[in-house]
Scaffold this active site. Structure first.
Site: not given
Length: 738
Positions: A427, A487, A620
């Site tokens: 990204r 990724h 998280r």
């Protein structure tokens, strides 16, 4: 601020095979014991209880509830609270578009595979619906009863049409006729007009009109345009707000449209109108064929995404039963997929309010520091010269991304001695300086290879555009390995230095995105170590060619090596712990990640706990591991830290065997089985000391966090009245630029 594109989590797709149901009781999570319990005999997986996993879907909803808790916290700056309301809404949208959509598909196909906690897809959908209705209602109430009044005290008002005086209504009448009316398209439903298609995530008004002549009633739908500001600001603001700040008054766009429905339906009587919003399935898979262009296949599937089946219908809680029944029938929505909201729909639009220039109502501005190793003195310092002196660990956003990783790529692009640049892109930002540097390098005649992951969910179109721009500039663009997403966050620079060819590397936990690097917490290793350079060379050959290398010198690489490598290190930690004697308490594993779901890794941690290894997890988001459970996880604690920055780094520490690892992989099926991920060992004692400090801060008993109990419930910690420190604020103060 936190960017509204992808704040808090990425939603996993693929097999839905994890979990354990939630419960209603909430109990405080236990603290890590000062001394672990005495060792018990080692257990096999067969000796672990069947109910050892928490439900991954409900765990995700618990995570989003923690985001909501930040919005409800009146100690937070007010506009930051509004931001977290928007984040919560966007997160929930994506959860339904992906995870709930996947469960629905499995249920409709009759697939009976149970989740790890023994639930069918239908059972999970039922529990998700119940829990979502509860937290969605709380979300609306936090806005209506807490944040909205507090905004008013600061001179920021979100009003209704009934609150407006005549002058304001006349002003808005002009705005409506000039700016809104031309883009509205009322769609009637009758034998000549079928029920219109309602696009996913669009806000709509369902309207009933009556013909005066015969009293016949008809349904119509009006889409609230998404290319007009959701909150219409009234002009003529003054400075009577708090401390002389300007007063802002906003009217929701749907209220304005509703007030002028008679203009849209002249000669008709408006009987009723209600807001509604539909969420559609966006969980599609690209059928990758070696003989077909991947970009063409992806673009075809993207075109289908907007026509996905409905997975959720949000309605105002005052909608009449007749109107709701009509929507359920025409939209083909199950009654269990209806979420009734006591107030405004789609609070993701609160990003507009957050954008107001009111710095006193936001977090204090933070400017990342340049890492001391890269600090410019009398003349700009070469990053290559710095890395020849030793490895550098950068911790974003506390250390600047632009003056470290971005500068690394930019210097490589401009350096005439650099022969090649190879980089993965998952990204990246819309005006990416990284992509610009790669284009410049290619135009300068360097060999440039970009591994662009065009299947990065919801960023597909942007990545397709960048891939084509790179190709046009002469960059060798590859799309990775068929069936796998790439990724990993890796960059390799090949440089000629006299008679020597030297390789410089970056391996990180976060994307090469200069915008999110200011908002996401990540770590990255910059190194000229020959073994890592050789490993990355092999990795890029695997990604761009037909090499299928499975083992590396100093890296763990998924889908073949990370799970096995982590389990092996857990087992070595157990062996070292037992070798030194359990009472010595030497065995100690610390893990920091976004999600912990994988059953094999979880079971390895349980077995380590059973022999007395102390395990501390900072996660998280989703955590399917049950900490503190008698018989198998007494020595495991889990906590979650949320705050100004999105905790995104993945760091592993095995104390007894003295190994630190960083990388891109979370402990999830998608990362370990369906992606190319990279974990790298950090060996330099100077750098491992920095990672140790990070763990010490995150795991400090006084750190503001939530702790997970064996029942799957998260409890705020420390308890009321105790000293509290903020992990992120502490790191900001330590790194704040002068």
């Amino acid at each position: 601020m936190i960017g509204n594109d992808r704040w808090v989590t990425e939603i996993e797709t693929g097999p839905v095979t994890e979990a354990r149901p939630d419960t209603n009781a909430r109990e405080p999570g236990d603290r890590t014991p000062a001394a672990p319990p005495a060792a018990t005999p080692a257990a096999t997986t067969d000796q672990l209880p069947e109910d050892r996993y928490l439900n991954r879907e409900l765990s995700w909803l618990e995570f989003n509830a923690r985001v909501l808790a930040l919005a409800a916290d009146d100690s937070m700056p007010l506009l930051e609270r509004a931001k977290f309301l928007a984040v919560f809404a966007s997160n929930l949208d994506e959860f339904y578009m992906v995870r709930v959509a996947g469960l629905k598909r499995r249920d409709q196909m009759g697939l009976s595979a149970l989740s790890a906690d023994g639930l069918t897809p239908r059972e999970q959908l039922g529990r998700i619906g119940e829990q979502t209705q509860h937290i969605a209602s709380r979300h609306a109430r936090v806005f209506r009863d807490s944040v909205l009044p507090a905004l008013g005290e600061e001179g920021i008002y979100v009003v209704t049409w009934a609150d407006l005086d005549q002058a304001e209504r006349e002003q808005l009448s002009t705005y409506f006729h000039e700016q809104v009316f031309p883009v509205l398209t009322p769609l009637a439903v009758d034998p000549a007009h079928p029920f219109p298609f309602v696009s996913g995530l669009s806000l709509n008004l369902a309207v009933t009109v009556r013909q005066p002549e015969d009293g016949g009633q008809h349904f119509a739908r009006v889409k609230v345009p998404d290319n007009v500001d959701r909150f219409v600001e009234l002009g003529g603001t003054d400075t009577d707000g708090a401390e002389g700040a300007a007063v802002h008054r906003f009217l929701p766009l749907e209220e304005l449209i509703a007030a002028f429905l008679p203009v849209l339906f002249p000669g008709m009587e408006i009987v009723e109108h209600h807001a509604f919003r539909i969420t559609r399935n966006a969980d599609f898979e690209v059928e990758e064929d070696r003989d077909e262009d991947l970009l063409q296949a992806l673009e075809r599937e993207l075109a289908r995404r907007r026509f996905g089946s409905p997975v959720r219908l949000e309605v105002a809680d005052d909608m009449t039963e007749g109107m709701l029944e009509l929507l359920l029938r025409e939209l083909d929505v199950h009654p269990g997929d209806v979420i009734e909201v006591p107030g405004l729909l789609d609070l993701s639009s609160l990003w507009q309010i957050y954008g107001l220039d009111r710095p006193a109502l936001k977090d204090r501005t933070f400017v990342p520091a340049t890492h001391p190793a890269f600090a410019e003195r009398e003349t700009p310092k070469s990053i290559f010269a710095t890395l020849r002196e030793g490895d550098v660990l950068v911790h974003h956003p506390y250390y600047s991304f632009s003056t470290s990783v971005q500068r690394f790529i930019e210097q490589a692009a401009a350096d005439p001695n650099v022969l090649a640049i190879k980089q993965t892109l998952y990204r990246t930002s819309g005006d990416s300086p990284i992509v610009r540097a790669l284009i410049d390098a290619a135009e300068a005649g360097k060999q440039v290879v970009a591994l662009v992951e065009v299947k990065a969910r919801f960023d597909e179109q942007a990545n397709i555009r960048w891939a084509r721009a790179l190709e046009q500039a002469g960059v060798h663009v590859a799309y990775g390995i068929v069936g796998l997403k790439t990724h990993c966050k890796t960059a390799l620079v090949v440089r000629r230095e006299g008679p020597v060819i030297r390789r410089y590397c970056h391996i990180g936990t976060g994307n090469y995105n200069s915008k999110t690097a200011r908002l996401y917490e990540d770590v990255g290793l910059l190194t000229a170590a020959p073994d890592i350079g050789a490993d990355l060379t092999d990795l890029f050959n695997s990604l761009t060619g037909y090499s299928r290398k499975l083992s590396y010198r100093n890296l763990l690489v998924a889908p073949h090596g990370i799970r096995a490598g982590i389990i092996e290190r857990v087992e070595r930690e157990v062996a070292a712990h037992l070798e030194h004697g359990p009472q010595a308490g030497k065995g100690h594993i610390r893990l920091k990640m976004n999600a912990l779901v994988d059953e094999q890794v979880t079971d390895a941690l349980y077995r380590a706990s059973q022999v007395g290894v102390r395990i501390e997890v900072v996660v998280r988001g989703i955590c399917a591991l049950r900490p503190g459970a008698e018989g198998f996880s007494e020595n495991i604690t889990a906590r979650s830290i949320l705050g100004r920055f999105l905790e995104h780094s993945r760091i592993l520490h095995f104390r007894a065997i003295d190994e630190f690892w960083i990388g891109s992989a979370d402990m999830m099926h998608r990362n370990l089985d369906r992606r190319v991920e990279v974990m790298a060992q950090v060996k330099d004692p100077r750098l491992t000391a920095q990672l140790d400090d990070l763990f010490e801060s995150a795991l400090d008993p006084a750190t503001r966090c939530w702790e997970l109990g064996p029942d799957g419930q998260w409890t705020a910690s420390p308890q009321e009245g105790r000293t509290v420190r903020d992990h992120q604020v502490s790191l900001m103060e330590r790194h704040r630029s002068p």
